[in-house]
Design a protein around this motif. Structure first.
Motif, PDB file in Angstrom:
ATOM      1  N   ASP A 110       0.802  -1.216   0.000  1.00 37.37           N
ATOM      2  CA  ASP A 110       0.000   0.000   0.000  1.00 37.37           C
ATOM      3  C   ASP A 110       0.840   1.273   0.000  1.00 37.37           C
ATOM      4  O   ASP A 110       0.304   2.377   0.056  1.00 37.37           O
ATOM      5  N   ALA A 111       2.149   1.137  -0.067  1.00 35.39           N
ATOM      6  CA  ALA A 111       3.007   2.319  -0.056  1.00 35.39           C
ATOM      7  C   ALA A 111       2.849   3.099  -1.360  1.00 35.39           C
ATOM      8  O   ALA A 111       2.745   2.523  -2.444  1.00 35.39           O
ATOM      9  N   GLU A 112       2.845   4.412  -1.246  1.00 40.85           N
ATOM     10  CA  GLU A 112       2.756   5.270  -2.431  1.00 40.85           C
ATOM     11  C   GLU A 112       4.171   5.607  -2.902  1.00 40.85           C
ATOM     12  O   GLU A 112       5.021   5.991  -2.105  1.00 40.85           O
ATOM     13  N   VAL A 113       4.411   5.468  -4.200  1.00 41.25           N
ATOM     14  CA  VAL A 113       5.716   5.760  -4.777  1.00 41.25           C
ATOM     15  C   VAL A 113       5.597   7.006  -5.649  1.00 41.25           C
ATOM     16  O   VAL A 113       4.742   7.077  -6.535  1.00 41.25           O
ATOM     17  N   ILE A 114       6.462   7.980  -5.375  1.00 41.41           N
ATOM     18  CA  ILE A 114       6.465   9.234  -6.133  1.00 41.41           C
ATOM     19  C   ILE A 114       7.859   9.434  -6.711  1.00 41.41           C
ATOM     20  O   ILE A 114       8.845   9.507  -5.978  1.00 41.41           O
ATOM     21  N   HIS A 115       7.951   9.514  -8.034  1.00 40.47           N
ATOM     22  CA  HIS A 115       9.239   9.728  -8.685  1.00 40.47           C
ATOM     23  C   HIS A 115       9.459  11.218  -8.912  1.00 40.47           C
ATOM     24  O   HIS A 115       8.599  11.911  -9.450  1.00 40.47           O
ATOM     25  N   VAL A 116      10.603  11.701  -8.486  1.00 38.44           N
ATOM     26  CA  VAL A 116      10.922  13.124  -8.620  1.00 38.44           C
ATOM     27  C   VAL A 116      12.298  13.272  -9.276  1.00 38.44           C
ATOM     28  O   VAL A 116      13.148  14.021  -8.826  1.00 38.44           O
ATOM     29  N   GLY A 117      12.500  12.533 -10.340  1.00 39.62           N
ATOM     30  CA  GLY A 117      13.807  12.507 -10.980  1.00 39.62           C
ATOM     31  C   GLY A 117      14.171  13.818 -11.654  1.00 39.62           C
ATOM     32  O   GLY A 117      13.313  14.649 -11.984  1.00 39.62           O
ATOM     33  N   LYS A 118      15.471  13.975 -11.829  1.00 37.45           N
ATOM     34  CA  LYS A 118      16.014  15.116 -12.560  1.00 37.45           C
ATOM     35  C   LYS A 118      16.845  14.547 -13.708  1.00 37.45           C
ATOM     36  O   LYS A 118      18.035  14.264 -13.557  1.00 37.45           O
ATOM     37  N   ILE A 119      16.199  14.369 -14.855  1.00 37.67           N
ATOM     38  CA  ILE A 119      16.860  13.774 -16.012  1.00 37.67           C
ATOM     39  C   ILE A 119      17.556  14.879 -16.796  1.00 37.67           C
ATOM     40  O   ILE A 119      16.928  15.882 -17.146  1.00 37.67           O
ATOM     41  N   PRO A 120      18.862  14.725 -17.073  1.00 42.08           N
ATOM     42  CA  PRO A 120      19.551  15.745 -17.869  1.00 42.08           C
ATOM     43  C   PRO A 120      18.832  16.006 -19.184  1.00 42.08           C
ATOM     44  O   PRO A 120      18.548  15.082 -19.934  1.00 42.08           O
ATOM     45  N   ARG A 121      18.508  17.277 -19.412  1.00 42.24           N
ATOM     46  CA  ARG A 121      17.811  17.696 -20.635  1.00 42.24           C
ATOM     47  C   ARG A 121      16.460  17.004 -20.792  1.00 42.24           C
ATOM     48  O   ARG A 121      15.946  16.879 -21.899  1.00 42.24           O
ATOM     49  N   GLY A 122      15.885  16.557 -19.675  1.00 39.67           N
ATOM     50  CA  GLY A 122      14.575  15.903 -19.720  1.00 39.67           C
ATOM     51  C   GLY A 122      13.707  16.359 -18.562  1.00 39.67           C
ATOM     52  O   GLY A 122      13.784  17.509 -18.112  1.00 39.67           O
TER      53      GLY A 122
ATOM     54  N   ASP B 179      31.748   7.445 -25.677  1.00 36.81           N
ATOM     55  CA  ASP B 179      30.342   7.786 -25.428  1.00 36.81           C
ATOM     56  C   ASP B 179      29.977   7.598 -23.957  1.00 36.81           C
ATOM     57  O   ASP B 179      28.924   7.043 -23.628  1.00 36.81           O
ATOM     58  N   LEU B 180      30.841   8.080 -23.072  1.00 32.88           N
ATOM     59  CA  LEU B 180      30.556   8.024 -21.642  1.00 32.88           C
ATOM     60  C   LEU B 180      29.687   9.222 -21.275  1.00 32.88           C
ATOM     61  O   LEU B 180      30.104  10.373 -21.398  1.00 32.88           O
ATOM     62  N   THR B 181      28.484   8.937 -20.832  1.00 25.66           N
ATOM     63  CA  THR B 181      27.496   9.973 -20.558  1.00 25.66           C
ATOM     64  C   THR B 181      27.118   9.957 -19.080  1.00 25.66           C
ATOM     65  O   THR B 181      27.378   8.988 -18.363  1.00 25.66           O
ATOM     66  N   PRO B 182      26.484  11.035 -18.586  1.00 22.75           N
ATOM     67  CA  PRO B 182      26.083  11.068 -17.174  1.00 22.75           C
ATOM     68  C   PRO B 182      25.099   9.944 -16.851  1.00 22.75           C
ATOM     69  O   PRO B 182      24.307   9.554 -17.715  1.00 22.75           O
ATOM     70  N   PRO B 183      25.128   9.424 -15.617  1.00 16.84           N
ATOM     71  CA  PRO B 183      26.020   9.796 -14.519  1.00 16.84           C
ATOM     72  C   PRO B 183      27.403   9.180 -14.691  1.00 16.84           C
ATOM     73  O   PRO B 183      27.527   7.993 -14.999  1.00 16.84           O
ATOM     74  N   ALA B 184      28.427   9.992 -14.491  1.00 19.15           N
ATOM     75  CA  ALA B 184      29.795   9.499 -14.612  1.00 19.15           C
ATOM     76  C   ALA B 184      30.687  10.199 -13.600  1.00 19.15           C
ATOM     77  O   ALA B 184      30.410  11.329 -13.193  1.00 19.15           O
ATOM     78  N   ILE B 185      31.744   9.519 -13.209  1.00 18.52           N
ATOM     79  CA  ILE B 185      32.697  10.027 -12.232  1.00 18.52           C
ATOM     80  C   ILE B 185      34.081   9.989 -12.868  1.00 18.52           C
ATOM     81  O   ILE B 185      34.441   9.003 -13.527  1.00 18.52           O
ATOM     82  N   THR B 186      34.842  11.050 -12.664  1.00 16.26           N
ATOM     83  CA  THR B 186      36.205  11.099 -13.168  1.00 16.26           C
ATOM     84  C   THR B 186      37.179  11.116 -12.001  1.00 16.26           C
ATOM     85  O   THR B 186      36.969  11.841 -11.024  1.00 16.26           O
ATOM     86  N   VAL B 187      38.224  10.312 -12.110  1.00 16.22           N
ATOM     87  CA  VAL B 187      39.266  10.246 -11.092  1.00 16.22           C
ATOM     88  C   VAL B 187      40.578  10.679 -11.742  1.00 16.22           C
ATOM     89  O   VAL B 187      40.930  10.191 -12.821  1.00 16.22           O
ATOM     90  N   VAL B 188      41.283  11.590 -11.069  1.00 22.62           N
ATOM     91  CA  VAL B 188      42.560  12.084 -11.577  1.00 22.62           C
ATOM     92  C   VAL B 188      43.620  11.857 -10.507  1.00 22.62           C
ATOM     93  O   VAL B 188      43.481  12.318  -9.372  1.00 22.62           O
ATOM     94  N   GLY B 189      44.675  11.127 -10.858  1.00 25.46           N
ATOM     95  CA  GLY B 189      45.758  10.890  -9.912  1.00 25.46           C
ATOM     96  C   GLY B 189      46.469   9.590 -10.195  1.00 25.46           C
ATOM     97  O   GLY B 189      45.982   8.736 -10.945  1.00 25.46           O
ATOM     98  N   ASP B 190      47.625   9.425  -9.580  1.00 22.04           N
ATOM     99  CA  ASP B 190      48.432   8.223  -9.817  1.00 22.04           C
ATOM    100  C   ASP B 190      47.739   6.942  -9.375  1.00 22.04           C
ATOM    101  O   ASP B 190      48.096   5.853  -9.834  1.00 22.04           O
ATOM    102  N   VAL B 191      46.730   7.064  -8.497  1.00 20.77           N
ATOM    103  CA  VAL B 191      46.029   5.858  -8.018  1.00 20.77           C
ATOM    104  C   VAL B 191      45.297   5.151  -9.148  1.00 20.77           C
ATOM    105  O   VAL B 191      44.960   3.971  -9.038  1.00 20.77           O
ATOM    106  N   VAL B 192      45.025   5.855 -10.243  1.00 23.06           N
ATOM    107  CA  VAL B 192      44.295   5.249 -11.359  1.00 23.06           C
ATOM    108  C   VAL B 192      45.028   4.009 -11.884  1.00 23.06           C
ATOM    109  O   VAL B 192      44.397   3.039 -12.337  1.00 23.06           O
ATOM    110  N   THR B 193      46.340   4.017 -11.800  1.00 17.20           N
ATOM    111  CA  THR B 193      47.121   2.884 -12.302  1.00 17.20           C
ATOM    112  C   THR B 193      47.788   2.098 -11.176  1.00 17.20           C
ATOM    113  O   THR B 193      48.735   1.342 -11.411  1.00 17.20           O
TER     114      THR B 193
END
Length: 335
Positions: free
Chosen positions: A142-154, A317-331
């Motif tokens: 009986d729970a009510e579900v409400i979607h309040v998304g924020k779609i990029p360009r949507g 073609d990496l599109t949102p949501p995406a995370i970028t990491v910069v630093g020597d830890v990448v390797t």
């Protein structure tokens, strides 16, 4: 509300007549390893089309106009349809409460035990598009579900409207769970929701979530700290570029910090960010990685130098949501 769609892993599933809650159906299926196709014929609702475009852009579904149903293992009409929002009484004998739940990066496996318990207890669930929507299977019927998304360009629900939804239902005596992706207090605007509720005398509880800033790099084989490479990391929003008047991050200081830099919401501004870091002294050859749709079946990533990461991410073609990491830890890890 409960959605139970047991399908074998790897099954080819076709969904017909998608509704506004199609994201819940898709998450429930992809969590089981299904390959989901949605037919859009006869779908004209704008909110549903926005949700489908978002799912398709994140590679969680394949959109088609026409199909042969014999090509699929399972064919089903979307079992979830958006019922009209139930009328809410202006007042109630007692004031309800709001629980801000951080749902993690998107996989239900990274939802906390406390967050799952809150979902099971909720009268109303107010959900983001990046939340672990398959966890809604555990909600009360009986729970009510409400979607309040924020779609990029949507489709976009203003934060003020979200605050009003939380307050309205809580003042009607309901237990409202605000289910977000990641953690409510890491670029999640949870503090604004807290203040809006407290201003109306509503009790608020916070259940922290696994932030994507840490989890997604880990899932891509990147530790944010590593002995001998760095002694810390910093998380920064890339929603606006360094040259934007709304930017208040000191990119020059970040370039000189010697810390791993984790950039959230930075896909569009990635080239500008990279150029700014290099201009302020960061080595152009510094390793970098961009990871899209972390923790989801469609997770994908690209690695390059800081100088090249923006162009490589675009080529992949990496599109949102995406995370970028910069630093020597990448390797740092052998993969």
């Amino acid at each position: 509300m409960s959605l139970s769609l047991p399908v074998p892993s790897g099954a080819q599933v076709l969904i017909t007549w998608p509704g506004r809650r199609i994201s819940e159906t898709v998450h429930a299926l992809t969590d089981q390893g299904a390959d989901v196709t949605v037919v859009t014929m006869n779908t004209t609702d704008a909110a549903t089309l926005d949700a489908l475009a978002d799912l398709d852009g994140r590679r969680l579904i394949t959109l088609v106009d026409e199909v042969h149903i014999t090509d699929f293992d399972v064919v089903l009409r979307d079992p979830l349809t958006a019922a009209p929002e139930a009328p809410v009484e202006a007042s109630a004998p007692h004031v309800g409460r709001v629980t801000l739940v951080g749902g993690g990066p998107g996989s239900v496996d990274l939802l906390t035990v406390g967050g799952l318990r809150a979902i099971r207890e909720a009268d109303v669930l107010v959900c983001d598009r990046l939340a672990p929507l398959s966890a809604l299977n555990e909600a009360r019927p009986d729970a009510e579900v409400i979607h309040v998304g924020k779609i990029p360009r949507g489709a976009f629900t203003p934060q003020e409207t979200i605050n009003d939804v939380l307050v309205k239902h809580a003042l009607a005596g309901r237990h409202v769970v605000r289910l977000k992706g990641g953690d409510n207090y890491v670029f999640g605007r949870g503090g604004e929701e807290w203040n809006a509720c407290v201003a109306h005398g509503i009790r608020v509880e916070v259940i922290p979530g696994v932030t994507s800033a840490v989890a997604v790099p880990a899932l891509a084989g990147i530790p944010l700290t590593h002995r001998g490479l760095t002694q810390g990391f910093v998380v920064v929003s890339g929603h606006v570029g360094p040259g934007d008047e709304r930017n208040d991050a000191n990119w020059a200081a970040l370039a000189q910090s010697g810390l791993t830099i984790v950039i959230l919401m930075g896909v569009a501004a990635l080239a500008e960010i990279s150029e700014t870091l290099i201009a302020h002294g960061m080595d152009p050859a510094t390793p970098a990685a961009c990871i899209a749709d972390g923790a989801m079946p469609s997770q994908r990533s690209a690695r390059a130098t800081l100088a090249d990461i923006a162009s490589v991410a675009a080529d992949e073609d990496l599109t949102p949501p995406a995370i970028t990491v910069v630093g020597d830890v990448v390797t740092a890890l052998e993969i």
